[in-house]
Design a protein around this motif. Structure first.
Motif, PDB file in Angstrom:
ATOM      1  N   ILE A 260      -7.183  18.428 -82.623  1.00 26.73           N
ATOM      2  CA  ILE A 260      -5.791  18.685 -82.988  1.00 26.73           C
ATOM      3  C   ILE A 260      -4.925  17.440 -82.820  1.00 26.73           C
TER       4      ILE A 260
ATOM      5  N   TRP B 256      -1.255  25.213 -79.893  1.00 20.63           N
ATOM      6  CA  TRP B 256      -2.641  25.484 -79.523  1.00 20.63           C
ATOM      7  C   TRP B 256      -2.671  26.491 -78.383  1.00 20.63           C
TER       8      TRP B 256
ATOM      9  N   VAL C 281      -6.618  21.957 -88.113  1.00 17.12           N
ATOM     10  CA  VAL C 281      -5.686  22.609 -87.206  1.00 17.12           C
ATOM     11  C   VAL C 281      -5.330  23.976 -87.755  1.00 17.12           C
TER      12      VAL C 281
ATOM     13  N   PHE D 109      -8.785  20.708 -78.842  1.00 16.49           N
ATOM     14  CA  PHE D 109      -7.522  20.020 -78.636  1.00 16.49           C
ATOM     15  C   PHE D 109      -7.641  18.559 -79.067  1.00 16.49           C
TER      16      PHE D 109
END
Lengths: 185, 185
Positions: free
Chosen positions: B30, B116, A162, B27
């Motif tokens: 993440i 994000w 991340v 994503f």
DNA sequence: TATTGTTATACTCTATAACTATA
DNA sequence: TATAGTTATAGAGTATAACAATA
């Protein structure tokens, strides 16, 4: 933790996911009209780009595992869209060539792609479309997607977890998905 | 056949596919930090949206087949992020509720999503971001994607083959892919 | 011994169908 | 008889590992 400083409403990330998915799915249906899957299309294009490459070179370029490549080429060869020819010096390697029919189908698919592109951009002026592309390019740069780069298929590759902070805990699967495979550039 | 009337260069369709794929994949990595897959995240959000719904109602809302829903809920329940409670009147149905831990994790995930989103839009002014969203919304409308609509999962649904003309030949598979699952709106 | 292409195998994911218990 | 949830099963897709021919 910092709150989002953006105005409320739909996020760019979600919208992009949604659009990207819908776009490529629809495109898949469209080339399906020709009996092709998006990856067949990508493969044909890669072969045309440099006719006579070894099978593995193309596979590597597209990020497809060798075994998958075999069946993919099998399918296209069975339909006489491309053919394997022997390498003059190395009897192990097969060189991939587009057939006349392959070229014709590829052109058809390309035309359908262009048509789909026009449908996508309907109602946008040339300037608006240019600006959209410009903004998308900047977003692409933000997320570390090089210009013509193919997003690496799940072949292992492990980028940083991340960007910023995190809430700890163990790492999950992190799944992937199907590649873009959309219309060409 | 008409030639593309757009200037040469990368197409919007291809760029969107690429970006959408990269965006949702990233994503996924993440939220993977929290041990979640995107669909877990979507499920948690759907439950929070209306706490205490029957399991099947949620499944239907997300377009997930009932059997898949079971294992999905199993996983989240095993981690105590949500729980099944009996329906007071109907002993067949299970009502889904978010646990305290579930709420906490959901908030963490949401925060990561916002982060994000900021990464995606880095360097864009508020105006530029708004314009990007506006253009994307118009594109979404072009391809028949309703505003907050979830692209229907491969559950059958068969939209028209192709908008315009076509090059005949039989219809191919037309594959699908993984849904967006990106950060929320 | 290394490499190209191939085949075989094992795995993951997902959906369909069968089943249980309720209604 | 129909429905909510569950379990079992079968199919597609894909990657990994074994293999044969050649270098």
């Amino acid at each position: 933790m910092s709150e989002p400083d953006w105005p409320a409403g739909p996020s760019v990330g979600f919208t992009l996911s949604q659009l990207g998915f819908a776009t490529s799915r629809r495109f898949g249906q469209i080339v399906g009209t020709l009996g092709l899957e998006p990856r067949h299309f990508a493969l044909l294009r890669a072969v045309r780009e440099a006719d006579g490459q070894p099978q593995q070179a193309v596979a590597e370029r597209l990020g497809i595992p060798a075994s998958t490549m075999v069946s993919l080429v099998d399918q296209l060869e069975a339909r006489s869209l491309l053919e394997r020819r022997p390498h003059p010096a190395d009897r192990r390697t097969r060189l991939l060539h587009l057939t006349g029919r392959g070229e014709a189908v590829l052109e058809e698919a390309t035309a359908l792609g262009a048509q789909w592109e026009r449908a996508i951009c309907a109602g946008l002026s040339a300037g608006e479309r240019a600006q959209l592309l410009s903004l998308l390019r900047r977003v692409a740069a933000n997320i570390g997607l090089a210009d013509g780069e193919l997003p690496d298929r799940g072949t292992g590759q492990r980028p940083e977890p991340v960007p910023g902070p995190a809430g700890s805990r163990a790492a999950g699967p992190g799944r992937a998905g199907n590649g873009p495979g959309g219309a060409g550039r």
